[in-house]
Design an enzyme around this catalytic site. Structure first.
Site, PDB file in Angstrom:
ATOM      1  N   ARG A 314       0.800  -1.233   0.000  1.00  0.00           N
ATOM      2  CA  ARG A 314       0.000   0.000   0.000  1.00  0.00           C
ATOM      3  C   ARG A 314       0.835   1.286   0.000  1.00  0.00           C
ATOM      4  NH1 ARG A 314      -3.248   1.520   3.365  1.00  0.00           N
ATOM      5  NH2 ARG A 314      -4.878   2.232   1.959  1.00  0.00           N
ATOM      6  N   CYS A 348      14.497  -4.371  -4.368  1.00  0.00           N
ATOM      7  CA  CYS A 348      15.379  -3.493  -5.126  1.00  0.00           C
ATOM      8  C   CYS A 348      14.570  -2.473  -5.933  1.00  0.00           C
ATOM      9  CB  CYS A 348      16.250  -4.357  -6.036  1.00  0.00           C
ATOM     10  SG  CYS A 348      17.872  -3.668  -6.213  1.00  0.00           S
TER      11      CYS A 348
END
Ligand code: PLP
Length: 445
Positions: A314, A348
Protein backbone atom coordinates in the site's frame (compact mmCIF):
# COMPACT_ATOMS: atom_id res chain seq x y z
CA UNK A 1 -17.11 -10.94 24.17
CA UNK A 2 -17.40 -7.21 23.72
CA UNK A 3 -20.65 -5.67 22.61
CA UNK A 4 -20.58 -3.47 19.54
CA UNK A 5 -21.55 -0.53 21.67
CA UNK A 6 -18.59 -1.10 24.00
CA UNK A 7 -15.89 -1.46 21.40
CA UNK A 8 -13.88 1.63 20.49
CA UNK A 9 -14.58 2.73 16.94
CA UNK A 10 -10.89 2.85 16.21
CA UNK A 11 -8.04 0.73 17.49
CA UNK A 12 -4.80 2.65 17.22
CA UNK A 13 -1.46 0.90 16.93
CA UNK A 14 -0.56 2.20 20.38
CA UNK A 15 -3.38 0.11 21.88
CA UNK A 16 -1.74 -3.20 20.93
CA UNK A 17 0.22 -4.96 23.67
CA UNK A 18 3.90 -4.45 22.77
CA UNK A 19 5.15 -7.38 24.85
CA UNK A 20 2.64 -9.76 23.30
CA UNK A 21 3.54 -8.67 19.77
CA UNK A 22 7.27 -8.93 20.46
CA UNK A 23 6.75 -12.47 21.79
CA UNK A 24 4.83 -13.40 18.66
CA UNK A 25 7.64 -12.10 16.46
CA UNK A 26 10.15 -14.12 18.50
CA UNK A 27 8.03 -17.24 18.30
CA UNK A 28 6.82 -17.16 14.69
CA UNK A 29 9.56 -15.16 12.98
CA UNK A 30 9.40 -12.13 10.77
CA UNK A 31 7.76 -10.70 8.75
CA UNK A 32 4.52 -11.75 10.37
CA UNK A 33 0.91 -10.69 9.94
CA UNK A 34 -1.10 -10.76 13.16
CA UNK A 35 -4.87 -10.58 12.97
CA UNK A 36 -7.18 -10.21 15.94
CA UNK A 37 -10.45 -11.96 15.12
CA UNK A 38 -12.23 -10.48 18.10
CA UNK A 39 -11.55 -7.01 16.72
CA UNK A 40 -12.90 -8.12 13.33
CA UNK A 41 -16.09 -9.21 15.05
CA UNK A 42 -16.36 -5.94 16.99
CA UNK A 43 -16.01 -3.95 13.78
CA UNK A 44 -18.74 -6.02 12.17
CA UNK A 45 -21.13 -5.58 15.11
CA UNK A 46 -20.61 -1.81 15.21
CA UNK A 47 -21.34 -1.44 11.52
CA UNK A 48 -24.29 -3.82 11.65
CA UNK A 49 -25.74 -1.78 14.53
CA UNK A 50 -25.54 1.36 12.38
CA UNK A 51 -27.20 -0.36 9.40
CA UNK A 52 -29.78 -2.58 11.13
CA UNK A 53 -31.97 -3.08 8.07
CA UNK A 54 -29.25 -3.57 5.46
CA UNK A 55 -27.84 -6.76 4.00
CA UNK A 56 -24.15 -6.71 4.83
CA UNK A 57 -21.68 -8.53 2.66
CA UNK A 58 -17.98 -8.65 3.45
CA UNK A 59 -15.76 -7.74 0.49
CA UNK A 60 -13.48 -10.76 0.64
CA UNK A 61 -10.72 -9.03 -1.31
CA UNK A 62 -9.74 -7.00 1.75
CA UNK A 63 -8.54 -10.12 3.56
CA UNK A 64 -9.51 -13.57 2.32
CA UNK A 65 -8.06 -15.58 5.19
CA UNK A 66 -10.45 -18.46 5.90
CA UNK A 67 -10.58 -17.58 9.60
CA UNK A 68 -11.74 -14.06 8.74
CA UNK A 69 -14.44 -15.31 6.37
CA UNK A 70 -15.67 -17.85 8.90
CA UNK A 71 -15.78 -15.26 11.71
CA UNK A 72 -17.63 -12.66 9.66
CA UNK A 73 -20.00 -15.22 8.25
CA UNK A 74 -20.74 -16.41 11.77
CA UNK A 75 -21.50 -12.80 12.72
CA UNK A 76 -24.07 -12.66 9.91
CA UNK A 77 -22.20 -11.27 6.91
CA UNK A 78 -22.71 -12.47 3.37
CA UNK A 79 -19.59 -12.58 1.20
CA UNK A 80 -18.86 -10.45 -1.85
CA UNK A 81 -16.27 -12.06 -4.08
CA UNK A 82 -14.10 -10.68 -6.85
CA UNK A 83 -13.03 -13.96 -8.42
CA UNK A 84 -13.94 -17.62 -8.70
CA UNK A 85 -11.18 -18.32 -6.18
CA UNK A 86 -12.84 -16.05 -3.66
CA UNK A 87 -16.21 -17.71 -4.28
CA UNK A 88 -14.56 -21.07 -3.63
CA UNK A 89 -13.14 -19.72 -0.38
CA UNK A 90 -16.53 -18.26 0.61
CA UNK A 91 -18.32 -21.57 0.13
CA UNK A 92 -15.54 -23.39 1.97
CA UNK A 93 -15.92 -20.96 4.87
CA UNK A 94 -19.50 -22.11 5.29
CA UNK A 95 -21.48 -19.49 3.36
CA UNK A 96 -24.51 -20.79 1.54
CA UNK A 97 -25.03 -19.87 -2.11
CA UNK A 98 -27.67 -17.28 -1.26
CA UNK A 99 -25.07 -15.46 0.85
CA UNK A 100 -22.46 -15.24 -1.89
CA UNK A 101 -22.22 -12.57 -4.58
CA UNK A 102 -19.67 -12.81 -7.35
CA UNK A 103 -18.78 -9.42 -8.82
CA UNK A 104 -17.37 -10.10 -12.27
CA UNK A 105 -14.95 -7.46 -13.56
CA UNK A 106 -13.74 -8.47 -17.05
CA UNK A 107 -13.99 -12.04 -15.77
CA UNK A 108 -11.46 -14.50 -17.15
CA UNK A 109 -13.13 -17.34 -19.05
CA UNK A 110 -12.10 -19.94 -16.50
CA UNK A 111 -13.78 -17.92 -13.73
CA UNK A 112 -17.07 -17.92 -15.64
CA UNK A 113 -16.70 -21.63 -16.47
CA UNK A 114 -16.19 -22.42 -12.80
CA UNK A 115 -18.95 -20.12 -11.59
CA UNK A 116 -21.51 -21.55 -13.99
CA UNK A 117 -20.49 -25.13 -13.08
CA UNK A 118 -20.77 -24.25 -9.40
CA UNK A 119 -24.12 -22.55 -9.93
CA UNK A 120 -25.56 -25.91 -10.99
CA UNK A 121 -25.20 -27.06 -7.38
CA UNK A 122 -25.60 -23.62 -5.84
CA UNK A 123 -28.51 -22.06 -7.71
CA UNK A 124 -28.94 -19.14 -5.31
CA UNK A 125 -25.54 -17.66 -6.14
CA UNK A 126 -25.75 -14.06 -7.37
CA UNK A 127 -23.57 -12.86 -10.24
CA UNK A 128 -22.98 -9.15 -10.65
CA UNK A 129 -22.09 -8.24 -14.23
CA UNK A 130 -20.48 -4.97 -15.21
CA UNK A 131 -20.87 -5.14 -18.97
CA UNK A 132 -23.18 -6.52 -21.64
CA UNK A 133 -20.36 -8.79 -22.80
CA UNK A 134 -20.28 -10.44 -19.39
CA UNK A 135 -24.03 -11.04 -19.59
CA UNK A 136 -23.62 -12.55 -23.08
CA UNK A 137 -20.78 -14.76 -21.88
CA UNK A 138 -22.91 -15.98 -18.98
CA UNK A 139 -25.77 -16.73 -21.37
CA UNK A 140 -23.37 -18.58 -23.69
CA UNK A 141 -22.61 -20.90 -20.80
CA UNK A 142 -26.30 -21.51 -20.10
CA UNK A 143 -26.50 -19.24 -17.05
CA UNK A 144 -29.88 -17.65 -16.45
CA UNK A 145 -29.68 -17.39 -12.66
CA UNK A 146 -29.65 -14.46 -10.28
CA UNK A 147 -28.21 -11.42 -12.00
CA UNK A 148 -27.27 -8.07 -10.60
CA UNK A 149 -26.05 -5.22 -12.81
CA UNK A 150 -23.07 -3.15 -11.79
CA UNK A 151 -23.64 0.40 -12.94
CA UNK A 152 -21.24 3.27 -13.33
CA UNK A 153 -22.85 6.27 -11.70
CA UNK A 154 -20.17 8.70 -12.84
CA UNK A 155 -19.09 9.65 -9.32
CA UNK A 156 -15.97 8.40 -7.62
CA UNK A 157 -14.52 8.87 -4.14
CA UNK A 158 -11.83 7.24 -2.04
CA UNK A 159 -8.38 7.66 -0.50
CA UNK A 160 -6.45 7.57 -3.79
CA UNK A 161 -7.28 8.03 -7.46
CA UNK A 162 -6.35 4.38 -8.12
CA UNK A 163 -9.21 3.15 -5.93
CA UNK A 164 -11.94 5.58 -7.07
CA UNK A 165 -14.05 3.20 -9.07
CA UNK A 166 -17.43 4.95 -9.29
CA UNK A 167 -16.51 7.05 -12.32
CA UNK A 168 -13.78 4.85 -13.80
CA UNK A 169 -14.77 3.63 -17.26
CA UNK A 170 -13.52 0.16 -16.36
CA UNK A 171 -16.34 -0.47 -13.91
CA UNK A 172 -19.99 -1.01 -14.62
CA UNK A 173 -22.46 -0.15 -17.34
CA UNK A 174 -23.02 3.62 -17.63
CA UNK A 175 -26.07 4.35 -15.44
CA UNK A 176 -27.97 5.89 -18.36
CA UNK A 177 -27.86 2.54 -20.22
CA UNK A 178 -28.74 0.39 -17.23
CA UNK A 179 -32.49 0.19 -17.86
CA UNK A 180 -32.00 -1.01 -21.44
CA UNK A 181 -29.43 -3.57 -20.40
CA UNK A 182 -31.62 -4.88 -17.59
CA UNK A 183 -34.70 -4.98 -19.84
CA UNK A 184 -32.76 -7.08 -22.30
CA UNK A 185 -31.43 -9.37 -19.57
CA UNK A 186 -34.90 -9.89 -18.11
CA UNK A 187 -36.27 -10.63 -21.61
CA UNK A 188 -33.57 -13.25 -22.06
CA UNK A 189 -34.71 -15.04 -18.92
CA UNK A 190 -32.15 -13.90 -16.36
CA UNK A 191 -33.46 -13.56 -12.84
CA UNK A 192 -32.73 -9.85 -12.38
CA UNK A 193 -32.40 -9.27 -8.63
CA UNK A 194 -30.36 -6.14 -8.04
CA UNK A 195 -28.32 -3.17 -9.06
CA UNK A 196 -24.87 -2.49 -7.71
CA UNK A 197 -22.19 0.14 -7.64
CA UNK A 198 -19.07 0.87 -5.62
CA UNK A 199 -17.94 4.47 -5.42
CA UNK A 200 -14.39 3.69 -4.27
CA UNK A 201 -12.36 2.55 -1.31
CA UNK A 202 -11.36 4.43 1.82
CA UNK A 203 -14.09 7.07 1.62
CA UNK A 204 -13.68 9.58 4.44
CA UNK A 205 -16.18 11.80 6.28
CA UNK A 206 -15.24 14.81 4.15
CA UNK A 207 -16.38 12.91 1.05
CA UNK A 208 -19.86 12.39 2.42
CA UNK A 209 -21.37 14.72 -0.19
CA UNK A 210 -20.02 12.58 -3.03
CA UNK A 211 -21.36 9.51 -1.23
CA UNK A 212 -24.78 11.15 -0.89
CA UNK A 213 -24.94 12.10 -4.56
CA UNK A 214 -23.81 8.63 -5.58
CA UNK A 215 -26.43 6.90 -3.45
CA UNK A 216 -29.14 9.30 -4.66
CA UNK A 217 -28.38 8.30 -8.24
CA UNK A 218 -28.64 4.64 -7.25
CA UNK A 219 -32.01 5.35 -5.62
CA UNK A 220 -33.29 7.07 -8.78
CA UNK A 221 -32.14 4.18 -10.90
CA UNK A 222 -33.69 1.60 -8.56
CA UNK A 223 -37.08 3.35 -8.79
CA UNK A 224 -36.85 3.49 -12.57
CA UNK A 225 -35.91 -0.18 -12.83
CA UNK A 226 -38.74 -1.19 -10.50
CA UNK A 227 -41.24 0.79 -12.58
CA UNK A 228 -40.07 -0.21 -16.02
CA UNK A 229 -38.23 -3.54 -15.79
CA UNK A 230 -38.81 -5.68 -12.74
CA UNK A 231 -38.99 -5.67 -8.96
CA UNK A 232 -35.58 -5.58 -7.37
CA UNK A 233 -34.52 -7.53 -4.32
CA UNK A 234 -31.67 -5.21 -3.39
CA UNK A 235 -29.76 -2.06 -4.21
CA UNK A 236 -26.09 -2.60 -3.39
CA UNK A 237 -24.18 0.64 -2.82
CA UNK A 238 -20.83 -1.08 -2.36
CA UNK A 239 -18.23 -0.67 0.35
CA UNK A 240 -15.61 2.02 0.82
CA UNK A 241 -16.06 2.87 4.51
CA UNK A 242 -12.81 4.61 5.36
CA UNK A 243 -10.78 4.01 8.51
CA UNK A 244 -8.28 6.36 10.17
CA UNK A 245 -4.67 5.48 9.43
CA UNK A 246 -3.12 8.62 10.92
CA UNK A 247 -3.17 9.48 14.58
CA UNK A 248 -5.08 12.71 14.06
CA UNK A 249 -7.74 11.20 11.77
CA UNK A 250 -11.14 10.67 13.30
CA UNK A 251 -13.11 7.49 12.67
CA UNK A 252 -16.18 7.70 10.44
CA UNK A 253 -19.33 8.73 12.19
CA UNK A 254 -21.26 5.65 11.19
CA UNK A 255 -24.60 7.00 12.35
CA UNK A 256 -24.23 9.98 9.98
CA UNK A 257 -23.11 7.78 7.11
CA UNK A 258 -26.05 5.44 7.66
CA UNK A 259 -28.49 8.33 7.88
CA UNK A 260 -27.06 9.98 4.75
CA UNK A 261 -27.27 6.68 2.90
CA UNK A 262 -30.89 6.05 3.83
CA UNK A 263 -31.90 9.63 3.10
CA UNK A 264 -30.14 9.76 -0.25
CA UNK A 265 -31.51 6.41 -1.35
CA UNK A 266 -35.07 7.53 -0.64
CA UNK A 267 -38.05 5.22 -0.82
CA UNK A 268 -37.14 2.09 -2.73
CA UNK A 269 -39.01 -1.14 -2.78
CA UNK A 270 -35.82 -3.16 -2.31
CA UNK A 271 -33.38 -3.96 0.44
CA UNK A 272 -30.28 -1.85 0.91
CA UNK A 273 -27.07 -3.86 0.59
CA UNK A 274 -23.56 -2.73 1.51
CA UNK A 275 -20.28 -4.55 1.06
CA UNK A 276 -17.44 -3.12 3.16
CA UNK A 277 -14.07 -4.81 3.31
CA UNK A 278 -11.48 -2.54 4.89
CA UNK A 279 -13.73 -1.40 7.73
CA UNK A 280 -13.89 -4.87 9.28
CA UNK A 281 -10.27 -5.86 9.07
CA UNK A 282 -7.92 -2.86 8.75
CA UNK A 283 -7.34 -2.08 12.42
CA UNK A 284 -7.58 -5.76 13.38
CA UNK A 285 -4.20 -6.43 11.80
CA UNK A 286 -0.57 -5.48 12.30
CA UNK A 287 2.54 -6.47 10.40
CA UNK A 288 5.64 -7.24 12.46
CA UNK A 289 9.05 -6.81 10.91
CA UNK A 290 12.64 -7.16 12.13
CA UNK A 291 15.17 -4.40 11.70
CA UNK A 292 18.30 -5.71 10.02
CA UNK A 293 20.12 -2.53 9.04
CA UNK A 294 20.49 0.97 10.42
CA UNK A 295 22.36 3.28 8.10
CA UNK A 296 23.23 6.93 8.30
CA UNK A 297 22.43 8.23 4.83
CA UNK A 298 23.12 11.73 3.58
CA UNK A 299 19.87 13.34 4.74
CA UNK A 300 18.18 10.72 6.86
CA UNK A 301 18.68 7.52 8.76
CA UNK A 302 17.58 4.48 6.79
CA UNK A 303 16.11 1.66 8.80
CA UNK A 304 16.21 -1.57 6.80
CA UNK A 305 13.54 -4.14 7.64
CA UNK A 306 12.72 -7.61 6.37
CA UNK A 307 9.18 -6.74 5.20
CA UNK A 308 8.90 -4.81 1.99
CA UNK A 309 6.56 -3.77 -0.76
CA UNK A 310 6.09 -7.46 -1.48
CA UNK A 311 4.68 -7.91 2.02
CA UNK A 312 2.61 -4.70 2.24
CA UNK A 313 2.36 -2.82 -1.02
CA UNK A 314 0.00 0.00 0.00
CA UNK A 315 2.69 2.62 0.74
CA UNK A 316 4.44 1.94 -2.58
CA UNK A 317 1.25 1.70 -4.59
CA UNK A 318 -0.94 4.40 -3.09
CA UNK A 319 1.54 6.46 -1.03
CA UNK A 320 -0.54 5.13 1.84
CA UNK A 321 0.34 6.11 5.38
CA UNK A 322 0.68 3.32 7.94
CA UNK A 323 1.56 3.99 11.57
CA UNK A 324 4.84 2.45 12.69
CA UNK A 325 5.81 1.61 16.25
CA UNK A 326 9.11 0.35 17.59
CA UNK A 327 8.05 -2.40 19.98
CA UNK A 328 11.55 -3.02 21.30
CA UNK A 329 12.03 0.67 22.09
CA UNK A 330 8.65 0.75 23.83
CA UNK A 331 9.70 -2.17 26.00
CA UNK A 332 13.14 -0.71 26.70
CA UNK A 333 13.64 0.91 30.08
CA UNK A 334 15.80 3.63 28.47
CA UNK A 335 14.20 6.52 26.63
CA UNK A 336 15.41 6.73 23.05
CA UNK A 337 15.91 9.94 21.17
CA UNK A 338 13.25 10.77 18.56
CA UNK A 339 14.84 11.25 15.14
CA UNK A 340 13.61 11.32 11.53
CA UNK A 341 13.95 7.90 9.93
CA UNK A 342 13.13 6.25 6.63
CA UNK A 343 11.92 2.69 6.99
CA UNK A 344 12.73 0.67 3.87
CA UNK A 345 12.31 -2.94 2.80
CA UNK A 346 14.65 -5.41 1.07
CA UNK A 347 13.21 -5.01 -2.44
CA UNK A 348 15.38 -3.49 -5.13
CA UNK A 349 13.05 -0.55 -5.85
CA UNK A 350 13.32 2.99 -4.57
CA UNK A 351 9.56 2.90 -3.89
CA UNK A 352 10.08 0.14 -1.35
CA UNK A 353 9.74 2.39 1.70
CA UNK A 354 7.13 2.33 4.45
CA UNK A 355 7.79 5.92 5.52
CA UNK A 356 10.23 8.70 4.76
CA UNK A 357 11.80 10.92 7.42
CA UNK A 358 9.30 9.97 10.05
CA UNK A 359 9.97 10.95 13.65
CA UNK A 360 10.49 7.66 15.50
CA UNK A 361 12.57 6.53 18.49
CA UNK A 362 16.14 5.91 17.32
CA UNK A 363 16.09 2.41 15.89
CA UNK A 364 18.69 -0.25 16.56
CA UNK A 365 19.50 -3.35 14.59
CA UNK A 366 17.46 -6.25 16.00
CA UNK A 367 14.48 -4.10 17.00
CA UNK A 368 11.01 -5.28 16.06
CA UNK A 369 8.70 -2.78 14.38
CA UNK A 370 4.92 -3.04 14.18
CA UNK A 371 3.20 -1.54 11.14
CA UNK A 372 -0.38 -0.74 11.98
CA UNK A 373 -3.69 -0.97 10.12
CA UNK A 374 -2.28 -3.80 8.07
CA UNK A 375 -5.34 -6.07 8.21
CA UNK A 376 -6.88 -4.82 4.96
CA UNK A 377 -5.23 -5.17 1.56
CA UNK A 378 -2.01 -6.28 3.27
CA UNK A 379 -1.44 -9.99 2.82
CA UNK A 380 -4.00 -10.01 -0.01
CA UNK A 381 -1.76 -7.86 -2.17
CA UNK A 382 1.47 -9.56 -1.11
CA UNK A 383 3.50 -11.04 -3.93
CA UNK A 384 6.72 -12.88 -4.67
CA UNK A 385 8.68 -10.19 -6.52
CA UNK A 386 12.45 -10.60 -6.02
CA UNK A 387 11.68 -14.29 -5.28
CA UNK A 388 10.52 -13.29 -1.82
CA UNK A 389 8.28 -15.87 -0.14
CA UNK A 390 5.11 -14.43 1.36
CA UNK A 391 4.99 -14.12 5.16
CA UNK A 392 3.11 -16.16 7.74
CA UNK A 393 -0.19 -15.06 9.28
CA UNK A 394 -1.33 -15.79 12.77
CA UNK A 395 -4.70 -15.10 14.35
CA UNK A 396 -5.64 -14.18 17.89
CA UNK A 397 -8.93 -15.57 19.12
CA UNK A 398 -10.43 -16.18 22.55
CA UNK A 399 -7.05 -15.59 24.23
CA UNK A 400 -5.35 -18.13 21.93
CA UNK A 401 -2.80 -17.61 19.21
CA UNK A 402 -2.60 -19.91 16.23
CA UNK A 403 -0.86 -20.11 12.92
CA UNK A 404 -3.42 -19.38 10.23
CA UNK A 405 -1.16 -19.58 7.20
CA UNK A 406 2.40 -20.80 7.19
CA UNK A 407 5.29 -18.78 5.89
CA UNK A 408 6.14 -19.57 2.28
CA UNK A 409 9.58 -20.88 1.39
CA UNK A 410 11.68 -20.23 -1.67
CA UNK A 411 10.67 -23.75 -2.62
CA UNK A 412 7.04 -22.57 -2.80
CA UNK A 413 8.12 -19.76 -5.10
CA UNK A 414 10.04 -21.99 -7.49
CA UNK A 415 7.88 -25.14 -7.41
CA UNK A 416 5.66 -24.29 -10.44
CA UNK A 417 8.82 -23.85 -12.49
CA UNK A 418 10.31 -27.14 -11.32
CA UNK A 419 7.06 -28.96 -11.97
CA UNK A 420 7.04 -27.58 -15.50
CA UNK A 421 10.62 -28.75 -16.03
CA UNK A 422 10.24 -32.21 -14.56
CA UNK A 423 6.99 -32.86 -16.42
CA UNK A 424 4.77 -33.21 -13.36
CA UNK A 425 2.78 -30.15 -14.47
CA UNK A 426 0.93 -30.03 -17.74
CA UNK A 427 1.33 -27.21 -20.19
CA UNK A 428 -2.00 -28.02 -21.76
CA UNK A 429 -5.44 -26.67 -20.98
CA UNK A 430 -7.42 -28.70 -18.52
CA UNK A 431 -10.95 -28.38 -17.20
CA UNK A 432 -9.68 -27.81 -13.69
CA UNK A 433 -9.95 -24.39 -12.23
CA UNK A 434 -7.66 -22.47 -12.00
CA UNK A 435 -5.38 -24.57 -14.20
CA UNK A 436 -7.52 -23.89 -17.27
CA UNK A 437 -6.02 -20.46 -17.41
CA UNK A 438 -6.29 -19.97 -21.13
CA UNK A 439 -9.76 -21.39 -21.68
CA UNK A 440 -11.21 -19.91 -24.83
CA UNK A 441 -14.71 -18.47 -24.81
CA UNK A 442 -15.29 -20.13 -28.19
CA UNK A 443 -15.11 -23.52 -26.48
CA UNK A 444 -18.55 -23.10 -24.92
CA UNK A 445 -20.39 -21.70 -27.92
N1 PLP B 1 -17.04 -3.84 -3.38
C1 PLP B 1 -16.30 -3.73 -4.50
C2 PLP B 1 -16.95 -4.01 -5.80
C3 PLP B 1 -14.97 -3.34 -4.44
O1 PLP B 1 -14.25 -3.25 -5.56
C4 PLP B 1 -14.39 -3.08 -3.17
C5 PLP B 1 -12.99 -2.66 -3.04
O2 PLP B 1 -12.35 -2.16 -3.88
C6 PLP B 1 -15.18 -3.23 -2.03
C7 PLP B 1 -16.50 -3.61 -2.17
C8 PLP B 1 -14.64 -2.99 -0.65
O3 PLP B 1 -14.13 -1.74 -0.47
P1 PLP B 1 -13.62 -1.33 0.97
O4 PLP B 1 -12.61 -2.33 1.38
O5 PLP B 1 -13.04 0.01 0.79
O6 PLP B 1 -14.80 -1.33 1.86
Amino acid sequence: MTDAADSPSVRRLSAWDAAELQTLADEYGSPLYVLDLERVRQNYRRLAAAFPDADILYAVKANALGDVLAALHEEGAGLECASAGEVQRALEAGASDSEVHYTAVNPPAQDLDWIVDTWADHPELTVTAGSEDTIDRLADRGYDGRLCLRVNPGIGAGHHEKVQTGAAAKFGVPAERAVDVLTDAADRGFDVVGIHSHVGSGVSSDQLDAHREFVARMGDLAREVSETVTDLEFVDVGGGFGVPYRKDEEPLDLASVAEATREALGEVDARLAIEPGRYFVADAGVLLTDVNTVKAARDTTVVGVDAGMTTLIRPAMYDAYHPIRNLTADLDADEREIVPQTVAGPICESGDVFCADRELPATERGDVLAIGNAGAYGYEMANQYNSRPRPASIVLEDGDTRLARRRETVDDVTRPEREAHNGSATDRKTDDHPAASDTDDERVR
